[in-house]
Design a protein around this motif. Structure first.
Motif, PDB file in Angstrom:
ATOM      1  N   ILE A  28       0.818  -1.209   0.000  1.00 40.32           N
ATOM      2  CA  ILE A  28       0.000   0.000   0.000  1.00 40.32           C
ATOM      3  C   ILE A  28       0.856   1.265   0.000  1.00 40.32           C
ATOM      4  O   ILE A  28       0.352   2.351  -0.232  1.00 40.32           O
ATOM      5  CB  ILE A  28      -1.014   0.019   1.158  1.00 40.32           C
ATOM      6  N   ARG A  71      -4.524   2.253   8.444  1.00 39.58           N
ATOM      7  CA  ARG A  71      -3.871   1.328   7.535  1.00 39.58           C
ATOM      8  C   ARG A  71      -2.965   0.367   8.301  1.00 39.58           C
ATOM      9  O   ARG A  71      -2.325   0.755   9.281  1.00 39.58           O
ATOM     10  CB  ARG A  71      -3.059   2.090   6.485  1.00 39.58           C
ATOM     11  N   ASN A  73       0.121  -1.448   7.371  1.00 37.31           N
ATOM     12  CA  ASN A  73       1.116  -1.505   6.304  1.00 37.31           C
ATOM     13  C   ASN A  73       1.694  -2.907   6.128  1.00 37.31           C
ATOM     14  O   ASN A  73       1.978  -3.329   5.014  1.00 37.31           O
ATOM     15  CB  ASN A  73       2.232  -0.509   6.587  1.00 37.31           C
ATOM     16  N   THR A  77      -3.349  -3.570   4.036  1.00 31.84           N
ATOM     17  CA  THR A  77      -4.795  -3.475   4.221  1.00 31.84           C
ATOM     18  C   THR A  77      -5.166  -2.113   4.801  1.00 31.84           C
ATOM     19  O   THR A  77      -4.450  -1.599   5.668  1.00 31.84           O
ATOM     20  CB  THR A  77      -5.297  -4.592   5.139  1.00 31.84           C
ATOM     21  N   VAL A  78      -6.259  -1.576   4.320  1.00 27.36           N
ATOM     22  CA  VAL A  78      -6.829  -0.340   4.865  1.00 27.36           C
ATOM     23  C   VAL A  78      -8.195  -0.672   5.439  1.00 27.36           C
ATOM     24  O   VAL A  78      -8.961  -1.432   4.820  1.00 27.36           O
ATOM     25  CB  VAL A  78      -6.939   0.747   3.789  1.00 27.36           C
ATOM     26  N   CYS A  95     -13.348   0.803  -2.156  1.00 29.98           N
ATOM     27  CA  CYS A  95     -11.972   1.125  -1.790  1.00 29.98           C
ATOM     28  C   CYS A  95     -11.272   1.737  -3.000  1.00 29.98           C
ATOM     29  O   CYS A  95     -11.482   1.293  -4.140  1.00 29.98           O
ATOM     30  CB  CYS A  95     -11.254  -0.145  -1.357  1.00 29.98           C
TER      31      CYS A  95
END
Length: 115
Positions: A28, A71, A73, A77-78, A95
């Motif tokens: 991400i 988030r 990291n 994934t958020v 998203c």
């Protein structure tokens, strides 16, 4: 191929909570900004919240104080924690990941809040 996969939508009563997840197929950190948008029937898609690579956040006025974006990291994934849900929060939630050349979108997850 970059993929964003949402999960966590569903049906909940007003005042309840849901947590949405957006799993990315790449790091991400590749995205300048990641966010959640929503689109209700007959309405335009609107920003709900976003978070920058540096961790700065921004929220729509309608969800401020009720929703939280963060988030993970390590797991690319958020998340979007949604509390005190209202019927007007009913929508498909998408998203989004923004890079210099454009945007990536997930397939969307339905959130329905009953009164």
């Amino acid at each position: 191929q970059v993929q964003l996969v949402e999960s966590g939508g569903g049906l909940v009563q007003a005042g309840g909570s849901l947590r949405l997840s957006c799993a990315a197929s790449i790091s991400i950190f590749s995205f300048n900004v990641m966010g959640w948008y929503r689109q209700a029937p007959g309405k335009k898609r609107e920003l709900v919240a976003h978070i920058t690579a540096g961790g700065s956040t921004n929220y729509a006025d309608s969800v401020l104080g009720r929703f939280t974006i963060w988030r993970d990291n390590a797991n690319n994934t958020v998340f979007l924690q949604m509390n005190k849900l209202k019927p007007e929060d009913t929508a498909v939630y998408y998203c989004n990941g923004r890079v210099a050349v454009g945007d990536y979108w997930g397939q969307g997850t339905q959130v329905t809040v009953s009164s």
